[in-house]
Design an enzyme around this catalytic site. Structure first.
Site, PDB file in Angstrom:
ATOM      1  N   SER A 183       0.869  -1.188   0.000  1.00  0.00           N
ATOM      2  CA  SER A 183       0.000   0.000   0.000  1.00  0.00           C
ATOM      3  C   SER A 183       0.901   1.231   0.000  1.00  0.00           C
ATOM      4  O   SER A 183       2.068   1.153   0.399  1.00  0.00           O
ATOM      5  CB  SER A 183      -0.844   0.002   1.272  1.00  0.00           C
ATOM      6  OG  SER A 183      -1.479   1.242   1.469  1.00  0.00           O
ATOM      7  N   TYR A 210      -2.054  -1.043  10.573  1.00  0.00           N
ATOM      8  CA  TYR A 210      -2.137  -1.172   9.119  1.00  0.00           C
ATOM      9  C   TYR A 210      -0.811  -0.728   8.476  1.00  0.00           C
ATOM     10  O   TYR A 210      -0.219  -1.462   7.689  1.00  0.00           O
ATOM     11  CB  TYR A 210      -3.314  -0.364   8.560  1.00  0.00           C
ATOM     12  CG  TYR A 210      -3.532  -0.628   7.083  1.00  0.00           C
ATOM     13  CD1 TYR A 210      -4.137  -1.799   6.653  1.00  0.00           C
ATOM     14  CD2 TYR A 210      -3.097   0.285   6.121  1.00  0.00           C
ATOM     15  CE1 TYR A 210      -4.313  -2.075   5.299  1.00  0.00           C
ATOM     16  CE2 TYR A 210      -3.271   0.022   4.763  1.00  0.00           C
ATOM     17  CZ  TYR A 210      -3.875  -1.147   4.357  1.00  0.00           C
ATOM     18  OH  TYR A 210      -4.030  -1.412   3.018  1.00  0.00           O
TER      19      TYR A 210
HETATM   20  N1  LIG Z   1      -8.785  -0.524  -0.924  1.00  0.00           N
HETATM   21  C1  LIG Z   1      -7.717   0.203  -0.726  1.00  0.00           C
HETATM   22  O1  LIG Z   1      -7.768   1.420  -0.684  1.00  0.00           O
HETATM   23  C2  LIG Z   1      -6.367  -0.464  -0.572  1.00  0.00           C
HETATM   24  C3  LIG Z   1      -5.236   0.332  -0.714  1.00  0.00           C
HETATM   25  C4  LIG Z   1      -3.982  -0.234  -0.587  1.00  0.00           C
HETATM   26  C5  LIG Z   1      -3.862  -1.585  -0.342  1.00  0.00           C
HETATM   27  N2  LIG Z   1      -4.983  -2.350  -0.190  1.00  0.00           N
HETATM   28  C6  LIG Z   1      -4.781  -3.769   0.065  1.00  0.00           C
HETATM   29  O2  LIG Z   1      -5.404  -4.543  -0.927  1.00  0.00           O
HETATM   30  C7  LIG Z   1      -5.711  -5.822  -0.410  1.00  0.00           C
HETATM   31  C8  LIG Z   1      -7.138  -6.172  -0.764  1.00  0.00           C
HETATM   32  O3  LIG Z   1      -7.998  -5.281  -0.096  1.00  0.00           O
HETATM   33  P1  LIG Z   1      -9.351  -4.715  -0.731  1.00  0.00           P
HETATM   34  O4  LIG Z   1      -9.225  -3.252  -0.776  1.00  0.00           O
HETATM   35  O5  LIG Z   1      -9.694  -5.450  -1.950  1.00  0.00           O
HETATM   36  O6  LIG Z   1     -10.380  -5.006   0.467  1.00  0.00           O
HETATM   37  P2  LIG Z   1     -11.357  -6.237   0.738  1.00  0.00           P
HETATM   38  O7  LIG Z   1     -12.440  -6.245  -0.268  1.00  0.00           O
HETATM   39  O8  LIG Z   1     -11.759  -6.157   2.176  1.00  0.00           O
HETATM   40  O9  LIG Z   1     -10.432  -7.508   0.470  1.00  0.00           O
HETATM   41  C9  LIG Z   1      -9.712  -8.158   1.463  1.00  0.00           C
HETATM   42  C10 LIG Z   1      -9.960  -9.633   1.300  1.00  0.00           C
HETATM   43  O10 LIG Z   1      -9.182 -10.339   2.286  1.00  0.00           O
HETATM   44  C11 LIG Z   1     -10.045 -11.279   2.906  1.00  0.00           C
HETATM   45  N3  LIG Z   1      -9.571 -11.598   4.240  1.00  0.00           N
HETATM   46  C12 LIG Z   1      -9.688 -10.886   5.390  1.00  0.00           C
HETATM   47  N4  LIG Z   1      -9.134 -11.554   6.417  1.00  0.00           N
HETATM   48  C13 LIG Z   1      -8.635 -12.704   5.892  1.00  0.00           C
HETATM   49  C14 LIG Z   1      -7.956 -13.823   6.449  1.00  0.00           C
HETATM   50  N5  LIG Z   1      -7.683 -13.897   7.771  1.00  0.00           N
HETATM   51  N6  LIG Z   1      -7.617 -14.838   5.619  1.00  0.00           N
HETATM   52  C15 LIG Z   1      -7.900 -14.797   4.307  1.00  0.00           C
HETATM   53  N7  LIG Z   1      -8.571 -13.788   3.724  1.00  0.00           N
HETATM   54  C16 LIG Z   1      -8.909 -12.744   4.513  1.00  0.00           C
HETATM   55  C17 LIG Z   1     -11.401 -10.621   2.927  1.00  0.00           C
HETATM   56  O11 LIG Z   1     -12.431 -11.592   3.099  1.00  0.00           O
HETATM   57  P3  LIG Z   1     -13.917 -11.104   3.540  1.00  0.00           P
HETATM   58  O12 LIG Z   1     -14.419 -10.296   2.400  1.00  0.00           O
HETATM   59  O13 LIG Z   1     -14.669 -12.379   3.708  1.00  0.00           O
HETATM   60  O14 LIG Z   1     -13.711 -10.334   4.792  1.00  0.00           O
HETATM   61  C18 LIG Z   1     -11.421  -9.991   1.544  1.00  0.00           C
HETATM   62  O15 LIG Z   1     -11.813 -10.911   0.576  1.00  0.00           O
HETATM   63  C19 LIG Z   1      -5.444  -5.752   1.078  1.00  0.00           C
HETATM   64  O16 LIG Z   1      -4.198  -6.332   1.352  1.00  0.00           O
HETATM   65  C20 LIG Z   1      -5.387  -4.268   1.357  1.00  0.00           C
HETATM   66  O17 LIG Z   1      -4.583  -3.950   2.472  1.00  0.00           O
HETATM   67  C21 LIG Z   1      -6.223  -1.832  -0.308  1.00  0.00           C
END
Ligand SMILES: NC(=O)c1ccc[n+]([C@@H]2O[C@H](COP(=O)([O-])OP(=O)(O)OC[C@H]3O[C@@H](n4cnc5c(N)ncnc54)[C@H](OP(=O)(O)O)[C@@H]3O)[C@@H](O)[C@H]2O)c1
Length: 315
Positions: A164, A176
């Site tokens: 990130s 985070y």
């Molecule tokens: N969105 C942003 O602005 C942003 C920016 C920078 C980086 N990121 C990174 O991108 C990645 C994906 O995030 P996203 O934005 O797509 O959010 P998201 O939709 O919440 O995706 C996260 C995924 O990880 C799953 N998860 C949570 N806890 C877990 C565990 N213990 N074991 C296995 N899976 C687990 C969640 O499952 P559930 O849906 O069932 O909870 C969800 O499918 C993350 O690493 C996040 O830190 C996001």
């Protein structure tokens, strides 16, 4: 002199553009394993790579997420259930992947699973709050990587870690940012170690995007506040909490909904012959967070604290 420099720069970008357009052969025979495929980037990436013909092995946290993903994708895509915080789960997933890929090995490992909360000013949180985030975002990612590496090595494949911009600039309290700084550090050492084996390690640094990870951030501030000891509440004051919630609303409102900027970067990292070491996705990442991360700390601190309100007992 300037003309000479401009020509050199032009040549550099032309060469990069040409190299990056070259695609890996036999993509339809390549296996890619993605964690956290229930929602957000992971889910979109699974559908995107499946549509491109790759063999997607999608790990979901829930049965519901897995069923829904199977419903909207081809028969090529297979799912499994994986909680990255459980080593038993991770070992079982690695065995499952081994069975799926056979002696072809695993071309791509995408470490995407992550959580954003608990997040709040550090003093409002407990050690357990920090542990919860680091267990998923960093230790989970490391555990999955260690289990899958023999399979990735067999394919001379790629590890793509979703970090990130908050792993370059710590903008919020809680774990985070430390967890994403950890992802950066782990990926850097891994990249150098795996280079001799022909395995590439790629870091994705998205800005702020509208995905489910942003849900409940404000509620979690209120929760952390309500659980904070009374001397902390006196130090900060309720106004601080309300301003924090307002900043969070602004951040979520300004978040980009073009999540393809992230999944296209991951797809590129997996399919081009010459992937970049880092991909920053989103205009906020390219124009604000990454440049600010190279500035002197005092300047970055001034910019990041400019909009923050002062705690009640600030001196
Ligand atoms: N969105 C942003 O602005 C942003 C920016 C920078 C980086 N990121 C990174 O991108 C990645 C994906 O995030 P996203 O934005 O797509 O959010 P998201 O939709 O919440 O995706 C996260 C995924 O990880 C799953 N998860 C949570 N806890 C877990 C565990 N213990 N074991 C296995 N899976 C687990 C969640 O499952 P559930 O849906 O069932 O909870 C969800 O499918 C993350 O690493 C996040 O830190 C996001």
């Amino acid at each position: 002199m300037w003309l000479y420099l401009a020509a050199l720069l032009g040549l550099y970008f032309l060469r990069r553009w040409y190299r990056e357009r070259q695609s890996v052969e036999k993509l339809t025979e390549k296996y890619v394993f993605i964690t956290g495929s229930d929602s957000g980037f992971g889910n979109q990436l699974a559908r995107q790579l499946d549509a491109r013909g790759l063999r997607v092995l999608a790990a979901c946290l829930t049965q519901k997420g897995a069923k829904e993903l199977e419903r909207v994708t081809s028969d090529r895509l297979k799912t499994t259930i994986l909680d990255v915080t459980s080593t038993e789960n991770v070992a079982a997933a690695a065995e499952w992947v081994k069975g799926c890929v056979g002696n072809k090995g695993l071309w791509g490992l995408v470490n995407n699973a992550g959580i954003g909360i608990p997040a709040a000013p550090n003093e409002w949180l407990t050690k357990d709050d920090f542990a919860k985030v680091i267990n998923v975002n960093l230790l989970g990612l490391i555990d999955v990587t260690l289990h899958m590496l023999p399979l990735v090595r067999a394919a001379r494949g790629r590890v793509v870690n979703i970090a990130s911009v908050y792993g370059r600039l710590a903008c919020i309290g809680g774990c985070y940012c430390p967890s994403k700084y950890g992802v950066e550090a782990f990926s850097d050492s891994l990249r150098r170690e795996l280079h001799p084996f022909g395995v590439q390690v790629i870091i994705i640094e998205p800005g702020v995007f509208r995905t489910p990870i942003l849900n409940n951030v404000e509620d979690n501030f209120w929760k952390a506040w309500s659980q904070a000891p009374s001397h902390i509440k006196e130090c900060y004051g309720q106004q601080y909490l309300e301003d924090l919630c307002r900043s969070c609303q602004l951040l979520c409102k300004g978040a980009s909904s073009d999540t393809y900027l992230v999944t296209d970067s991951i797809e590129h990292a997996l399919t081009t012959c010459y992937p970049r070491t880092r991909y920053s996705a989103g205009w906020d990442a390219k124009l604000f967070y990454i440049p600010l991360s190279y500035m002197p700390t005092s300047l970055a601190d001034s910019v990041l604290t400019y909009f923050m309100s002062k705690p009640d007992q600030a001196v």
